[in-house]
Scaffold this active site. Structure first.
Site, PDB file in Angstrom:
ATOM      1  CG  ASP A  91      -1.999  -1.056   1.158  1.00 28.92           C
ATOM      2  OD1 ASP A  91      -2.018  -1.800   0.158  1.00 28.92           O
ATOM      3  OD2 ASP A  91      -2.820  -1.135   2.083  1.00 28.92           O
ATOM      4  CG  ASP A 116     -12.972  -1.909  -1.163  1.00 29.55           C
ATOM      5  OD1 ASP A 116     -12.414  -2.999  -1.396  1.00 29.55           O
ATOM      6  OD2 ASP A 116     -12.534  -0.821  -1.557  1.00 29.55           O
TER       7      ASP A 116
END
Length: 245
Positions: free
Chosen positions: A8, A130
């Site tokens: 990330d 998500d």
């Protein structure tokens, strides 16, 4: 099933967030390319990159880092998400050597964009869904919609999407195990392969995913667990290979 290390990216560094909160981040490395090298040397067969700044800003911010990793490992499948909301951005990443682009927020708000992207870049598009309590979240998880994950996933079946990355927000970065029942249900409900994400803590969680016997689950993304040492990439991949012979 592939074990897919996550890198990330925030402000050029490799970080992990808890439950998607930018203000709750831990920096694991100032050199994401070196971090990619570590996972490649550890035997990973695919990498998951996320441009966190890009997810919030709606356009690539850490694209140079992504390109550097893709060029260093031209034979390694790499998937990138975060801020991918135009065909131009997809083209940029594909030309840089990225194998798959993950469309998240735009897929929820403009599902027809997914079909357009699949036509322009066949085999290159993954949809990132998500969710919180089964409902899709968008904009770096800042907004929770009234759209159900399974309903939206089915909509993309005819488009030629390569995979769905499913993340349970409540689990992400918490290392309390991923939402296996829902992940398996999603894999059973759609013809699109599913990649599980969020909450994996140790080898037991990988075993639990394998025990679900859901052939549609083709991968598991892991972040905090491999950075904090509760999961070893090579050991986890070896387990998957043994179980699925």
């Amino acid at each position: 099933m592939l074990i897919i290390p996550a890198i990330d990216l925030k402000d050029g560094a490799c970080v992990r967030l808890r439950q998607g909160r930018m203000e709750d981040s831990t920096v694991f490395s100032d050199d994401p390319v070196a971090m990619a090298a570590k996972w490649v040397e550890g035997g990973c067969r695919r990498l998951h990159l996320v441009d966190l700044n890009g997810a919030f800003e709606g356009q690539p911010v850490n694209g140079d880092v992504v390109t550097a990793i893709a060029r260093r490992y031209p034979n390694l499948p790499i998937q990138i998400g975060g801020g991918i909301r135009s065909l131009e951005t997809i083209e940029h990443y594909v030309k840089a050597g990225v194998s798959y682009v993950i469309i998240g927020t735009k897929a929820v708000k403009e599902p027809e964009f997914v079909a357009e992207a699949c036509r322009a870049f066949p085999g290159k598009v993954i949809v990132g869904l998500d969710a919180k309590d089964g409902f899709v979240a968008t904009d770096g998880w800042a907004e929770v919609s009234s759209v159900q994950v399974i309903d939206l996933a089915k909509r993309f079946e005819a488009d030629g999407v390569s995979a769905i990355v499913y993340t349970d927000i409540a689990k992400d970065g918490m290392m309390q195990g991923c939402n296996i029942p829902f992940t398996a249900a999603l894999a059973a409900a759609t013809r699109i392969p599913v990649i599980a994400s969020g909450g994996i803590h140790n080898l037991g969680d990988i075993q639990a995913l394998l025990n679900a016997k859901a052939p549609g689950i083709i991968g598991a993304i892991t972040g905090r667990a491999i950075y904090e040492g509760t999961l070893d990439v090579a050991e986890a991949q070896a387990l998957c290979d043994r179980e699925q012979r």
